[in-house]
Design a protein around this motif. Structure first.
Motif, PDB file in Angstrom:
ATOM      1  N   LEU A 167       0.996  -1.081   0.099  1.00 58.82           N
ATOM      2  CA  LEU A 167       0.157  -0.055  -0.065  1.00 58.82           C
ATOM      3  C   LEU A 167       0.699   1.387  -0.067  1.00 58.82           C
ATOM      4  CD1 LEU A 167      -2.598   1.490   0.295  1.00 58.82           C
ATOM      5  CD2 LEU A 167      -2.366   1.189   2.977  1.00 58.82           C
ATOM      6  N   ARG A 168       0.536   1.936  -0.882  1.00 55.81           N
ATOM      7  CA  ARG A 168       1.262   3.513  -0.976  1.00 55.81           C
ATOM      8  C   ARG A 168       0.155   4.486  -1.070  1.00 55.81           C
ATOM      9  NH1 ARG A 168       6.715   3.009  -4.570  1.00 55.81           N
ATOM     10  NH2 ARG A 168       7.520   1.119  -3.860  1.00 55.81           N
ATOM     11  N   VAL A 169       0.370   5.219   0.104  1.00 54.13           N
ATOM     12  CA  VAL A 169      -0.716   6.600  -0.038  1.00 54.13           C
ATOM     13  C   VAL A 169       0.050   7.875  -0.149  1.00 54.13           C
ATOM     14  CG1 VAL A 169      -2.676   7.795   1.233  1.00 54.13           C
ATOM     15  CG2 VAL A 169      -2.442   5.244   1.474  1.00 54.13           C
ATOM     16  N   PHE A 170      -0.183   8.583  -1.087  1.00 52.81           N
ATOM     17  CA  PHE A 170       0.682   9.846  -1.517  1.00 52.81           C
ATOM     18  C   PHE A 170      -0.205  10.918  -1.295  1.00 52.81           C
ATOM     19  CE2 PHE A 170       2.000   6.391  -4.340  1.00 52.81           C
ATOM     20  CZ  PHE A 170       3.498   6.828  -4.111  1.00 52.81           C
ATOM     21  N   PRO A 171       0.470  12.264  -0.636  1.00 52.83           N
ATOM     22  CA  PRO A 171      -0.444  13.643  -0.532  1.00 52.83           C
ATOM     23  C   PRO A 171      -0.708  14.213  -1.944  1.00 52.83           C
ATOM     24  CG  PRO A 171       2.099  13.881  -0.197  1.00 52.83           C
ATOM     25  CD  PRO A 171       2.001  12.475  -0.788  1.00 52.83           C
ATOM     26  N   SER A 172      -2.092  14.531  -1.823  1.00 57.09           N
ATOM     27  CA  SER A 172      -2.351  15.401  -2.852  1.00 57.09           C
ATOM     28  C   SER A 172      -2.030  16.636  -2.765  1.00 57.09           C
ATOM     29  CB  SER A 172      -4.069  15.138  -2.860  1.00 57.09           C
ATOM     30  OG  SER A 172      -4.525  15.720  -1.558  1.00 57.09           O
ATOM     31  N   LEU A 188      -1.314  24.182   4.542  1.00 59.35           N
ATOM     32  CA  LEU A 188      -1.174  24.092   6.239  1.00 59.35           C
ATOM     33  C   LEU A 188      -1.977  23.152   6.602  1.00 59.35           C
ATOM     34  CD1 LEU A 188      -0.321  27.857   6.614  1.00 59.35           C
ATOM     35  CD2 LEU A 188       1.137  25.962   6.567  1.00 59.35           C
ATOM     36  N   GLU A 189      -3.394  23.541   6.316  1.00 56.53           N
ATOM     37  CA  GLU A 189      -4.464  22.550   6.885  1.00 56.53           C
ATOM     38  C   GLU A 189      -5.010  21.418   6.030  1.00 56.53           C
ATOM     39  OE1 GLU A 189      -5.817  23.116   9.722  1.00 56.53           O
ATOM     40  OE2 GLU A 189      -4.564  24.775  10.314  1.00 56.53           O
ATOM     41  N   ALA A 190      -5.335  20.257   6.520  1.00 59.83           N
ATOM     42  CA  ALA A 190      -5.624  19.156   5.851  1.00 59.83           C
ATOM     43  C   ALA A 190      -6.663  19.292   4.828  1.00 59.83           C
ATOM     44  CB  ALA A 190      -5.677  17.792   6.818  1.00 59.83           C
ATOM     45  N   ASN A 191      -6.645  18.830   3.464  1.00 56.40           N
ATOM     46  CA  ASN A 191      -7.779  18.925   2.808  1.00 56.40           C
ATOM     47  C   ASN A 191      -8.363  17.768   2.701  1.00 56.40           C
ATOM     48  OD1 ASN A 191      -5.409  17.965   1.604  1.00 56.40           O
ATOM     49  ND2 ASN A 191      -6.168  18.486  -0.592  1.00 56.40           N
ATOM     50  N   VAL A 192      -8.034  16.600   3.357  1.00 58.42           N
ATOM     51  CA  VAL A 192      -8.797  15.308   3.443  1.00 58.42           C
ATOM     52  C   VAL A 192      -8.766  14.704   4.604  1.00 58.42           C
ATOM     53  CG1 VAL A 192      -8.147  14.925   0.956  1.00 58.42           C
ATOM     54  CG2 VAL A 192      -6.619  14.151   2.854  1.00 58.42           C
ATOM     55  N   SER A 193      -9.563  13.716   5.152  1.00 58.22           N
ATOM     56  CA  SER A 193      -9.573  13.198   6.308  1.00 58.22           C
ATOM     57  C   SER A 193      -8.931  12.060   6.423  1.00 58.22           C
ATOM     58  CB  SER A 193     -11.236  13.136   6.629  1.00 58.22           C
ATOM     59  OG  SER A 193     -11.379  12.167   7.909  1.00 58.22           O
ATOM     60  N   LEU A 194      -7.548  12.047   6.176  1.00 54.61           N
ATOM     61  CA  LEU A 194      -6.662  10.839   6.260  1.00 54.61           C
ATOM     62  C   LEU A 194      -5.735  10.991   7.500  1.00 54.61           C
ATOM     63  CD1 LEU A 194      -5.803   8.256   4.311  1.00 54.61           C
ATOM     64  CD2 LEU A 194      -3.568   9.711   4.166  1.00 54.61           C
ATOM     65  N   THR A 195      -5.971  10.109   8.437  1.00 49.41           N
ATOM     66  CA  THR A 195      -5.268  10.028   9.912  1.00 49.41           C
ATOM     67  C   THR A 195      -4.544   8.390   9.855  1.00 49.41           C
ATOM     68  OG1 THR A 195      -6.858   8.943  11.122  1.00 49.41           O
ATOM     69  CG2 THR A 195      -6.816  11.555  10.620  1.00 49.41           C
ATOM     70  N   GLU A 196      -3.986   8.388  11.025  1.00 50.19           N
ATOM     71  CA  GLU A 196      -3.579   7.305  11.492  1.00 50.19           C
ATOM     72  C   GLU A 196      -4.499   5.959  11.495  1.00 50.19           C
ATOM     73  OE1 GLU A 196      -4.980   8.510  15.317  1.00 50.19           O
ATOM     74  OE2 GLU A 196      -4.032   9.396  13.618  1.00 50.19           O
ATOM     75  N   GLN A 197      -5.734   6.407  11.642  1.00 53.53           N
ATOM     76  CA  GLN A 197      -6.890   5.179  11.862  1.00 53.53           C
ATOM     77  C   GLN A 197      -7.082   4.432  10.571  1.00 53.53           C
ATOM     78  OE1 GLN A 197      -8.668   4.360  14.503  1.00 53.53           O
ATOM     79  NE2 GLN A 197      -7.208   5.890  15.665  1.00 53.53           N
ATOM     80  N   GLY A 198      -6.928   5.142   9.508  1.00 55.06           N
ATOM     81  CA  GLY A 198      -6.854   4.485   8.191  1.00 55.06           C
ATOM     82  C   GLY A 198      -5.794   3.393   8.057  1.00 55.06           C
TER      83      GLY A 198
END
Length: 584
Positions: free
Chosen positions: A342-347, A352-362
């Motif tokens: 699995l590779r998850v890249f930043p969009s 400065l503020e996260a534009n997506v809801s991606l955290t350690e929970q995923g």
């Protein structure tokens, strides 16, 4: 044992040796006795050179006189992050020129992070009469004119792969240089090209190559023409789409769905630039057979990604942007039990503020739901020690764990503590870990864990971490199998390097930039380690013009049997036993 070995005819031993695929195994058998050494050197057909300056072409050719396949790597890995200056080196032409006369039967060349000129490609095209494979991965310096030479002259070419290379597009008609009688193509990757290619030439090429299995298109190939290509190549098992957008027309969707449904062997999908979600259902029919899905260039929102991955129960490899979010990774964990990578890249890593809801929970969800997961690259904005401990316990079979927290020196967002304990759990529980990238706020304690438990670790990447030389000392003195170490913006310096100088001779390379290594220490290393190339890279001018205690900008140390190289520009200096005299 030696007496028994010497009783076998050379032809028998050569046949037995041919079953050994590992370079390490081949190296080992060459050390058994002189006769095995000679047999092995004459029957070695494949060569891997992890650093083009670790050996010279002349030495390699003398050692292995009948090579058919060669893999060469040039610039250090940190070149991918623009940390290696322009003009550093990695020029392939001297290698091609030497091999042109020594290896006339060479069939395969794989290059990574090298400077490849059109002259080099023309020499390849003219020199190797049975040439079959050219892979240029993250290379630069060449244009479509050079590719035209390859197309026109390499009549037996089976694979042409331009993976993430920087190609100057002078003409889109280079594909038309493949002769009309040419039919041997098996794999074509032109995804990196920025301009249009001649679609008519591409269409004819695809149609007359019955063994074509892999086709990765560039962004300029429109969606409404993709079905034409697929109808000519229903045998494909790997497809990289071009732009996945078009005006909303039922006939385009119908034609695409039908063409994809006919590709019964498709196992891998990539591309999907400029996605129009309405056209995504066209791929649903082939999703059950997919094992690899690369969406790292695709802007697809989480709901559409969930629909897509939920229909891929046999997926083993997923690359995706962070638009998948935690809820999408939950769906992945529930649907894809065979996932290995699995590779998850930043969009958008610069907001400065996260534009997506991606955290350690995923990542926790995937570690729980995908029991065969072995390799992870994960970009996120927050992490906790508890999450890393949970991930490590869920997935002790990790061989590669690369965590990139976007903001440097980020703390455990729950406790405000460093992430030492979490990374300690990763290296303690994952006994077979070979590759590790760390991030977030880390003290020397984290590196003590790595040195204590990372006994099989081969590659370590460190950025914005550590407190003192002690952290580096823990790694160099503890990681027995470490081969590549790359460090940037860390307070590591002279004491740890000089105390562990002997360790550097067992490694392939060490890269340090924006650290605390002095020029004086670099000179001492060069004097103590004559079998290593110790290169100081500094744009500020001659290092002798500053005090020896002044830190250097960049340091690159690597093993070499060829000695110092001679293609260095004016911002690179090699340290050796005579460096003090020579530099003054």
């Amino acid at each position: 044992m030696l007496r028994m070995a010497s009783s076998f005819p050379e032809e028998v031993l050569e046949h037995v040796f041919s079953f050994l695929q590992s370079d390490g195994d081949r190296n080992s058998i060459s050390l058994v006795c002189k006769s095995w050494y000679e047999i092995e050197r004459w029957c070695r057909r494949r060569i891997f050179v992890g650093n083009c300056y670790a050996v010279s072409p002349r030495i390699l050719i003398r050692r292995f006189p009948d090579v058919r396949s060669i893999t060469l790597k040039g610039k250090p890995h940190f070149a991918d992050f623009n940390l290696v200056p322009e003009g550093w080196g990695g020029y392939v032409y001297p290698w091609i020129a030497a091999m042109a006369s020594a290896y006339p039967w060479l069939e395969e060349i794989r290059l990574k992070r090298m400077v490849v000129t059109d002259e080099s490609l023309e020499l390849i095209a003219k020199s190797f009469k049975n040439f079959k494979l050219l892979v240029l991965s993250s290379c630069e310096g060449f244009s479509t004119d050079g590719l035209a030479s390859i197309a026109a002259n390499c009549r037996n070419l089976r694979e042409l792969d331009l993976h993430e290379s920087d190609v100057e597009d002078l003409s889109g008609h280079w594909l038309s240089h493949f002769p009309d009688t040419y039919t041997s193509l098996v794999s074509l990757n032109i995804a990196c090209l920025g301009s249009e290619v001649s679609f008519s030439a591409l269409e004819r090429l695809v149609g007359r190559c019955p063994n074509l299995r892999s086709l990765r298109l560039n962004r300029a190939v429109p969606l409404d023409k993709l079905s034409n290509l697929l109808n000519r190549a229903p045998q494909l098992d790997e497809l990289g789409t071009g732009a996945y957008s078009a005006e909303l027309r039922p006939d385009v969707l119908s034609n695409l769905s039908g063409a994809l449904s006919a590709c019964k062997e498709l196992k891998s999908l990539s591309g999907f630039w400029d996605v129009v979600p309405t056209y995504l259902p066209a791929v649903y029919s082939i999703c059950p057979g997919l094992t690899s899905l690369n969406l790292s260039d695709a802007i697809i929102q989480s709901p559409d990604l969930i629909k897509l991955v939920s229909q891929c129960p046999n997926l083993k490899r997923l690359w995706v942007l962070d638009y998948i979010e935690d809820v999408g990774l939950d769906a992945l964990a529930a649907s894809c039990k065979d996932l290995r990578e699995l590779r998850v890249f930043p969009s958008d890593p610069y907001v400065l503020e996260a534009n997506v809801s991606l955290t350690e929970q995923g990542l926790i969800s995937v570690s729980e739901g995908c029991p065969k997961l072995q390799s992870v690259l994960y970009f996120c904005r927050q992490m906790s020690n508890d999450a890393l401990i949970t991930i490590a316990r869920n997935q002790p079979n990790f061989t590669c764990f690369r965590l990139c927290i976007i903001e440097p020196r980020t703390r455990d967002y729950l406790t405000q503590e460093p992430l030492d304990v979490g990374f300690g759990a990763i290296v303690e529980h994952c006994k077979d870990l070979r590759r590790l990238s760390v991030s977030g706020l880390l003290t020397d304690r984290a590196f003590e864990y790595i040195g204590t438990y990372g006994k099989k670790l081969e590659m370590l990447s460190v950025a914005f971490a550590g407190e003192s030389d002690l952290g580096l000392h823990h790694v160099l003195s503890g990681c027995d199998n470490l081969r590549k170490l790359e460090i940037r913006d860390c307070p590591f310096g002279d004491k740890a390097l000089l105390a562990n100088a002997a360790k550097l001779e067992t490694m392939r390379s060490l890269w340090m930039s924006s650290c605390s290594v002095s020029y004086g220490a670099c000179k001492l290393l060069g004097q103590k380690l004559p079998r290593l190339n110790v290169e100081v890279i500094d744009d500020r001018g001659h290092p002798e013009l500053r005090p020896e205690s002044c830190p250097v900008e960049k340091l690159y140390i690597y093993r070499s049997v060829a000695g110092p190289r001679f293609d260095m520009l004016g911002f690179i200096w090699t340290m050796d036993e005579n460096s003090a005299v020579r530099l003054t």
